[in-house]
Design a protein around this motif. Structure first.
Motif, PDB file in Angstrom:
ATOM      1  N   ILE A  12       0.862  -1.172   0.000  1.00  0.00           N
ATOM      2  CA  ILE A  12       0.000   0.000   0.000  1.00  0.00           C
ATOM      3  C   ILE A  12       0.905   1.229   0.000  1.00  0.00           C
ATOM      4  CG2 ILE A  12      -1.777   1.267   1.285  1.00  0.00           C
ATOM      5  CD1 ILE A  12      -2.509  -1.514   2.546  1.00  0.00           C
ATOM      6  N   HIS A  54       3.362  -1.512  -6.407  1.00  0.00           N
ATOM      7  CA  HIS A  54       1.970  -1.441  -5.954  1.00  0.00           C
ATOM      8  C   HIS A  54       1.080  -2.271  -6.879  1.00  0.00           C
ATOM      9  CE1 HIS A  54       3.492   1.721  -3.429  1.00  0.00           C
ATOM     10  NE2 HIS A  54       3.789   2.483  -4.463  1.00  0.00           N
ATOM     11  N   THR A  69       1.471  -7.351   4.823  1.00  0.00           N
ATOM     12  CA  THR A  69       1.315  -5.965   4.395  1.00  0.00           C
ATOM     13  C   THR A  69       1.540  -5.018   5.564  1.00  0.00           C
ATOM     14  OG1 THR A  69      -0.123  -4.463   3.133  1.00  0.00           O
ATOM     15  CG2 THR A  69      -1.176  -5.753   4.853  1.00  0.00           C
ATOM     16  N   ILE A  71      -0.102  -1.217   7.008  1.00  0.00           N
ATOM     17  CA  ILE A  71      -1.156  -0.222   6.842  1.00  0.00           C
ATOM     18  C   ILE A  71      -0.843   0.981   7.725  1.00  0.00           C
ATOM     19  CG2 ILE A  71      -2.894  -1.970   6.302  1.00  0.00           C
ATOM     20  CD1 ILE A  71      -4.038  -1.538   9.114  1.00  0.00           C
ATOM     21  N   GLN A 129      -7.035   4.851   0.120  1.00  0.00           N
ATOM     22  CA  GLN A 129      -5.884   4.297  -0.575  1.00  0.00           C
ATOM     23  C   GLN A 129      -5.686   2.805  -0.283  1.00  0.00           C
ATOM     24  OE1 GLN A 129      -2.989   4.517  -3.300  1.00  0.00           O
ATOM     25  NE2 GLN A 129      -3.930   6.427  -2.646  1.00  0.00           N
ATOM     26  N   SER A 130      -5.838   2.407   0.974  1.00  0.00           N
ATOM     27  CA  SER A 130      -5.658   0.997   1.334  1.00  0.00           C
ATOM     28  C   SER A 130      -6.714   0.133   0.669  1.00  0.00           C
ATOM     29  CB  SER A 130      -5.728   0.822   2.856  1.00  0.00           C
ATOM     30  OG  SER A 130      -4.707   1.540   3.498  1.00  0.00           O
ATOM     31  N   ILE A 133      -6.052  -0.589  -3.023  1.00  0.00           N
ATOM     32  CA  ILE A 133      -5.054  -1.634  -3.276  1.00  0.00           C
ATOM     33  C   ILE A 133      -5.667  -3.017  -3.072  1.00  0.00           C
ATOM     34  CG2 ILE A 133      -2.908  -2.660  -2.408  1.00  0.00           C
ATOM     35  CD1 ILE A 133      -2.399  -0.277  -4.157  1.00  0.00           C
ATOM     36  N   ASP A 243     -10.716   3.123   4.709  1.00  0.00           N
ATOM     37  CA  ASP A 243      -9.379   2.944   5.273  1.00  0.00           C
ATOM     38  C   ASP A 243      -9.433   2.972   6.795  1.00  0.00           C
ATOM     39  OD1 ASP A 243      -8.319   2.781   2.791  1.00  0.00           O
ATOM     40  OD2 ASP A 243      -7.007   4.511   2.956  1.00  0.00           O
TER      41      ASP A 243
END
Length: 256
Positions: A12, A54, A69, A71, A129-130, A133, A243
């Motif tokens: 991310i 990404h 991942t 975050i 944004q998270s 992805i 998110d």
């Protein structure tokens, strides 16, 4: 015994991902490869095709893929995305705020200008944004973003649950790379003592590889974050409700 035949870092943007790939994902693969595990490093294979890291939820993921991942708290995340996008803005360079050994920005004086930049339409790229992805598919040269006006939260959490190990950005700042490597290996059912990990790294790696080399940009984004009022932060948080939903879910699950 390791039940996984591949490993993939779901990167991310602006979550210390490039450091993590270099300092955690790579060493984990190398350590397990020395134990004659046929572990495919999907991230490395994808890097041969593209400089980007990404890639989102790629087709190569299967039941035996270990996914990890990082975050980030949504407001801090937006501040980092903002500084990444606007770090070379002429107004700020005119004030010499980003040049080494030069005048530092007076954040209070510039706050109104900064807030205008944060909330103008250009910030849409940072929205959730998270989540983006998690719903992003990279198929060769055709990139597909699954866009939903109101994504199913159950489907989102199902993807979160599929990830085997999740670090928050704040954890990567507190934990060193050795602890991160240890926790990933532990999740892969490979219980290797920390002292053995350290010994391996000392024998096979240059320590400079583990340095967090994005410190300058991170300090800049932290300055942006610190000048925000609680009201500002709540307003920004509303830009990325999904998110925030992911972040709070992971914090509760990990007792962070």
């Amino acid at each position: 015994m390791n039940e996984f035949n591949s490993i993939y870092y779901l990167h991310i943007p602006k979550t210390a991902g490039r450091w993590y790939i270099r300092a955690v994902n790579g060493p984990v693969v190398d350590i397990l490869t020395t134990k004659k595990n046929n572990l495919i490093n999907i991230s490395a294979e994808k890097s041969k095709l593209s400089q980007s890291t990404h890639w989102g939820w790629i087709p190569e993921i299967d039941k035996k893929t270990f996914i990890h991942t990082t975050i980030r708290e949504p407001v801090s995340h937006i501040c980092s995305l903002f500084t990444h996008r606007h770090i070379g803005h002429p107004k700020w360079f005119d004030n010499k705020i980003l040049l080494p050994n030069k005048e530092i920005l007076d954040w209070e004086k510039e706050k109104d200008y900064m807030m205008d930049m944060l909330f103008e339409n250009k910030l849409e790229y940072s929205n959730n944004q998270s989540k983006n992805i998690f719903f992003y598919e990279n198929k060769g040269f055709k990139d597909i973003v699954i866009k939903r006006k109101d994504p199913d939260k159950d489907l989102l959490i199902k993807k979160v649950k599929r990830i085997n190990k999740i670090f928050t950005f704040s954890e990567t700042e507190i934990l060193n790379h050795v602890q991160c490597i240890y926790e990933v290996l532990e999740k892969m059912n490979m219980n290797i003592e920390i002292k053995k990990i350290i010994s391996y790294l000392n024998n096979h790696y240059n320590n400079s590889q583990f340095l967090f080399n994005e410190k300058f940009n991170n300090e800049f984004s932290q300055n942006v974050y610190m000048v925000l009022s609680d009201k500002d932060k709540e307003k920004l948080k509303k830009l990325s409700p999904l998110d925030n939903y992911i972040y709070e879910y992971v914090r509760n699950e990990n007792n962070v």
